[in-house]
Write an enzyme that holds these catalytic residues in place. Structure first.
Site, PDB file in Angstrom:
ATOM      1  N   HIS A 199       0.806  -1.219   0.000  1.00 54.62           N
ATOM      2  CA  HIS A 199       0.000   0.000   0.000  1.00 54.62           C
ATOM      3  C   HIS A 199       0.849   1.284   0.000  1.00 54.62           C
ATOM      4  O   HIS A 199       0.725   2.098  -0.911  1.00 54.62           O
ATOM      5  CB  HIS A 199      -1.001  -0.035   1.165  1.00 54.62           C
ATOM      6  CG  HIS A 199      -1.711   1.251   1.404  1.00 54.62           C
ATOM      7  ND1 HIS A 199      -2.580   1.814   0.487  1.00 54.62           N
ATOM      8  CD2 HIS A 199      -1.670   2.121   2.448  1.00 54.62           C
ATOM      9  CE1 HIS A 199      -3.049   2.957   0.966  1.00 54.62           C
ATOM     10  NE2 HIS A 199      -2.511   3.177   2.158  1.00 54.62           N
ATOM     11  N   HIS A 243       3.479   7.113   5.328  1.00 50.04           N
ATOM     12  CA  HIS A 243       2.261   7.768   5.817  1.00 50.04           C
ATOM     13  C   HIS A 243       1.457   6.977   6.848  1.00 50.04           C
ATOM     14  O   HIS A 243       0.740   7.557   7.643  1.00 50.04           O
ATOM     15  CB  HIS A 243       1.362   8.214   4.654  1.00 50.04           C
ATOM     16  CG  HIS A 243       0.508   7.114   4.079  1.00 50.04           C
ATOM     17  ND1 HIS A 243       0.951   6.288   3.072  1.00 50.04           N
ATOM     18  CD2 HIS A 243      -0.749   6.697   4.374  1.00 50.04           C
ATOM     19  CE1 HIS A 243      -0.004   5.430   2.762  1.00 50.04           C
ATOM     20  NE2 HIS A 243      -1.053   5.649   3.541  1.00 50.04           N
ATOM     21  N   GLU A 266       0.488   5.885  12.404  1.00 46.68           N
ATOM     22  CA  GLU A 266      -0.891   5.479  12.642  1.00 46.68           C
ATOM     23  C   GLU A 266      -0.997   3.992  13.031  1.00 46.68           C
ATOM     24  O   GLU A 266      -1.692   3.649  13.970  1.00 46.68           O
ATOM     25  CB  GLU A 266      -1.715   5.757  11.377  1.00 46.68           C
ATOM     26  CG  GLU A 266      -3.111   5.186  11.347  1.00 46.68           C
ATOM     27  CD  GLU A 266      -4.002   5.787  12.415  1.00 46.68           C
ATOM     28  OE1 GLU A 266      -3.636   6.846  12.955  1.00 46.68           O
ATOM     29  OE2 GLU A 266      -5.048   5.189  12.714  1.00 46.68           O
ATOM     30  N   ASP A 267      -0.284   3.138  12.334  1.00 42.77           N
ATOM     31  CA  ASP A 267      -0.509   1.696  12.469  1.00 42.77           C
ATOM     32  C   ASP A 267       0.581   0.921  13.199  1.00 42.77           C
ATOM     33  O   ASP A 267       0.417  -0.261  13.473  1.00 42.77           O
ATOM     34  CB  ASP A 267      -0.649   1.048  11.076  1.00 42.77           C
ATOM     35  CG  ASP A 267      -1.899   1.530  10.360  1.00 42.77           C
ATOM     36  OD1 ASP A 267      -2.782   2.069  11.043  1.00 42.77           O
ATOM     37  OD2 ASP A 267      -1.977   1.358   9.132  1.00 42.77           O
ATOM     38  N   ASP A 310      -3.416   8.221  -1.243  1.00 43.82           N
ATOM     39  CA  ASP A 310      -3.819   7.195  -0.283  1.00 43.82           C
ATOM     40  C   ASP A 310      -5.227   6.703  -0.619  1.00 43.82           C
ATOM     41  O   ASP A 310      -5.496   5.507  -0.726  1.00 43.82           O
ATOM     42  CB  ASP A 310      -3.764   7.821   1.123  1.00 43.82           C
ATOM     43  CG  ASP A 310      -4.137   6.846   2.217  1.00 43.82           C
ATOM     44  OD1 ASP A 310      -3.790   5.652   2.106  1.00 43.82           O
ATOM     45  OD2 ASP A 310      -4.766   7.283   3.208  1.00 43.82           O
ATOM     46  N   ASP A 312     -21.075  11.651 -27.954  1.00 42.60           N
ATOM     47  CA  ASP A 312     -19.678  12.002 -27.698  1.00 42.60           C
ATOM     48  C   ASP A 312     -18.988  11.017 -26.756  1.00 42.60           C
ATOM     49  O   ASP A 312     -18.150  11.389 -25.964  1.00 42.60           O
ATOM     50  CB  ASP A 312     -19.554  13.429 -27.179  1.00 42.60           C
ATOM     51  CG  ASP A 312     -20.375  13.651 -25.919  1.00 42.60           C
ATOM     52  OD1 ASP A 312     -21.145  12.735 -25.549  1.00 42.60           O
ATOM     53  OD2 ASP A 312     -20.244  14.718 -25.309  1.00 42.60           O
TER      54      ASP A 312
HETATM   55 MN    MN Z   1      -2.990   4.569   3.842  1.00 44.80          MN
END
Ligand code: MN
Length: 718
Positions: free
Chosen positions: A54, A78, A82-83, A145, A265
């Protein structure tokens, strides 16, 4: 834009960075990759693949946007804070402040605890906008992201898919469009469309593929003709067919209520040439070859869209009577149409805080500023939705310049968009040479001429109809300064008057001594001192007492204290717009009540007096309009106010008792009463009643009037 395959190794990532930035710091990228890989080592994506897939793909998308190395490194990192066990300090220590700021912004965007997911999302967006206004790269990383998450959305459970897709459709796609990133907007829309309406999407996908096969030969024929004519006319140009994105086709079918077969179109022919002049030359050539369809020509070269999109669009009746849409633009226009704001960002390794093309941001900055005090995140989100896809009108200056304004904008908005002074001094407007009211709503194509008059000033009423943040902010700013001026003049008056009363020279109002006395109140200059007194923040008596010897003031103090208490009671329940704590009192001419429309008049020496708006004392011929201030009732239900009421009755015994009984049932006190008889054997009662508000007064008067023998009941004003 060709959608490239997601990057899946750090070598592929570095190759791609090198394709546009030969000076990229590859060491930094390798370190960021190694760190992220290590940190996410134990994690898996929902599809079962290693997590690092990711951040790598996100970094790859940032390469597609040709971003600077720090942003790409931040893309790799990134999700670490957070993780994983990583802290913001770790990132700062290893990768420096700029990357740490970007990662931190991304972390803040996802780390929230809220009761409902709706709240969480709304707050998320609010933070995103605030971060974005600070540094545009934050939103571009967030876009990358979100894009990779959308590309891999099928691994999420059905229920989550729809929700995320909705959000992408409602917020990310319009935002990408507003920032002019055409390819991203289309991909956000198509991916969302695919998950929100899977069957419709699949059906459309098949039909488009079929149509492309069918039309291939036909389009090839048209391309050849165009290329030959360009060559003959010596106009440089590349010509190719381009399939409209699925959601665009779907929208067209919905909007025009037509079936797929009638969308002509689906495939447009795009011609890229070198200069704006040649765009028109190409257009002329196309129109000389085939008949244009009336009303289908759009000139976004002369009048670019708000996201800076430029192109000429025209539909013609091609060979065999088939309709074909042409889009004609320069290389530069094509690049702007695809990359938008990212085209301006580039890989130039700009640091944070450097200004980029303001055209993309001014709306955003003004929006964020105007929303700073909105405490409710959901309300903020609604405002965002209204703001990222604003409907606009295009109008002209008398010189023929185009001005873009939001739908519903007025001549006042137009005036402020030209110049602040033009706004302030605007007294009227002509639209297409005819005088219109200032609240007139501008229409597409209007030519506007602003009538100004030197020395004219803005009105608070304008705030009720102006549409642009710019006009609102300028008017408010002006009113604030003006109110300070009024407070200042009033304060000086009050001070001079008090000085005189104490047998001191009014000249002391501007003396060093008075500043000395004001020191305990943390006031440093005369202006601030006068404003403080004018707004009632500082008691003029306290100030003067400190100038006088003790013995003289003891008695005076007592009197003043009483007076001030009375005045405070008198002014309860009234608030002056934009000003706190100003001294005021209800006028004795009209005795205004809560519920009455009121206005304030800055008196000389006695603060602000409050009158009903139609009080004859306020007749504009006799009063200086500059000294009027806007006031409103603050909704204090406790206070009562004196009101004069006159009752005319037949001269009959016991009537006064009946009137008093009515008053007591309504809980109204009588503070003063005069009675007299007239020649016609009538009785006249003049009451001063203590009344809470207009409603109570009206009800009381109605009941009094119902007493038999009462001829007239009237409120006496002025
Ligand atoms: Mn992410």
């Amino acid at each position: 834009m060709v959608v490239l395959r997601d990057i899946n190794t750090v070598d592929a990532l570095i190759d791609r960075v090198f394709s546009y930035n030969s000076e990229a710091n590859t060491d930094l990228l390798r370190r960021a990759y190694a760190y992220s890989n290590e940190a996410h080592f134990k994690q898996r994506r929902k599809g079962g693949n290693p997590y690092i897939e990711h951040p790598l793909a996100v970094a790859g998308i940032l390469c597609d946007m040709k971003m600077d190395t720090n942003s790409i490194a931040a893309g790799l990192l990134h999700d670490t804070v957070e993780d994983t066990g990583t802290t913001a300090e770790d990132i700062k220590g290893l990768f420096g402040e700029d990357i740490a700021f970007l990662v931190d912004s991304m972390t803040k965007l996802s780390r929230m605890e809220f009761k409902t997911t709706e709240d969480a999302q709304a707050e998320n967006f609010r933070r995103m906008f605030l971060a974005m206004a600070e540094d545009m790269r934050v939103i571009l990383i967030k876009f990358a992201d979100r894009l990779h998450n959308m590309r891999t959305l099928e691994y999420l459970p059905e229920s989550r898919r729809k929700k995320i897709a909705r959000e992408t459709m409602d917020i990310y796609a319009p935002l990408a469009n507003r920032l002019g990133i055409g390819w991203l907007k289309s991909e956000f829309e198509d991916l969302s469309f695919k998950f929100i309406m899977p069957e419709t999407y699949r059906e459309l996908e098949q039909k488009v593929a079929k149509k492309r096969d069918e039309q291939e030969g036909y389009l090839f024929e048209v391309l050849k003709i165009v290329e030959a004519h360009l060559k003959a006319a010596s106009i440089p140009g590349r010509v190719f067919g381009r399939v409209k994105h699925f959601y665009g086709i779907y929208q067209k079918m919905q909007k025009q209520k037509i079936s797929f077969e009638l969308v002509y179109d689906v495939i447009a022919i795009r011609i890229i040439t070198d200069t704006p002049g040649n765009c028109y030359a190409v257009l002329g050539l196309i129109h000389s070859l085939w008949t244009p369809v009336p009303g289908r020509f759009k000139d976004f070269v002369g009048a670019p869209k708000s996201n800076l999109y430029q192109s000429l669009h025209s539909t013609i009746i091609g060979p065999k009577g088939e309709r074909v849409e042409f889009q004609i633009r320069t290389d530069e226009m094509d690049r702007i149409a695809e990359e938008g704001i990212a085209a301006h960002w580039k890989y130039k390794e700009k640091g944070r805080g450097e200004k980029i093309d303001d055209k993309y941001f001014s709306w955003l900055r003004e929006f964020v500023k105007s929303q700073k005090d909105t405490p409710d995140a959901i309300e903020f989100l609604e405002a965002v939705k209204g703001n990222i896809a604003p409907v606009v009108v295009y109008v002209f200056t008398p010189e023929g310049d185009i001005v873009e304004l939001p739908l519903g904008a007025t001549p006042v908005d137009f005036a402020y968009s030209i110049h602040t002074e033009v706004g302030h001094q605007c007294t009227g407007a002509k639209v297409n040479r005819r005088i219109v009211p200032l609240r007139y709503k501008l229409q597409n194509g209007d030519t506007i001429e602003i009538i100004t008059s030197h020395g004219h000033t803005p009105s608070r009423d304008w705030l009720k109809f102006v549409k642009t943040q710019r006009a609102k902010a300028r008017i408010k700013q002006w009113l604030k300064i003006e109110e300070r001026k009024k407070g200042l003049a009033l304060g000086q008056e009050l001070l001079e008057r008090a000085l005189r009363k104490n047998n001191l020279s009014p000249l002391l109002a501007k003396s060093k001594e008075i500043l000395e006395a004001a020191k305990p109140f943390r006031i440093r200059n005369h202006d601030d001192l006068h404003v403080a007194i004018g707004y009632g923040r500082l008691s003029v008596h306290k100030l003067i007492n400190s100038l006088l010897p003790d013995s003289e003031t003891a008695e005076e103090d007592l009197v003043t204290a009483k007076k001030e208490k009375k005045q405070a009671e008198d002014s309860k329940g009234i608030k002056i717009m934009g000003v706190d704590n100003i001294m005021f009192h209800r006028s004795k001419c009209c005795y205004p009540l809560p519920g009455d429309k009121v206005t304030g008049f800055v008196t000389r020496g006695r603060g602000v007096s409050i009158h009903t708006v139609n009080c004859s004392t306020l007749d504009t011929h006799t009063i200086d309009a500059d000294r009027l201030v806007d006031v409103e009732w603050a909704g204090d239900g406790e206070a009562t106010y004196s009101v004069k009421v006159q009752v005319l009755t037949v001269d009959k015994r016991g009537l006064l008792a009946e009137l008093s009984a009515v008053l007591s049932t309504f809980n109204v006190n009588i503070s003063h009463l005069e009675a007299s008889t007239t020649h016609e054997k009538q009785a006249l009662f003049n009451f001063i009643l203590e009344i809470r508000d207009r409603k109570q007064l009206d009800e009381t008067m109605k009941k009094m009037y119902q007493i038999s023998g009462v001829i007239e009941v009237r409120r006496v004003q002025a």
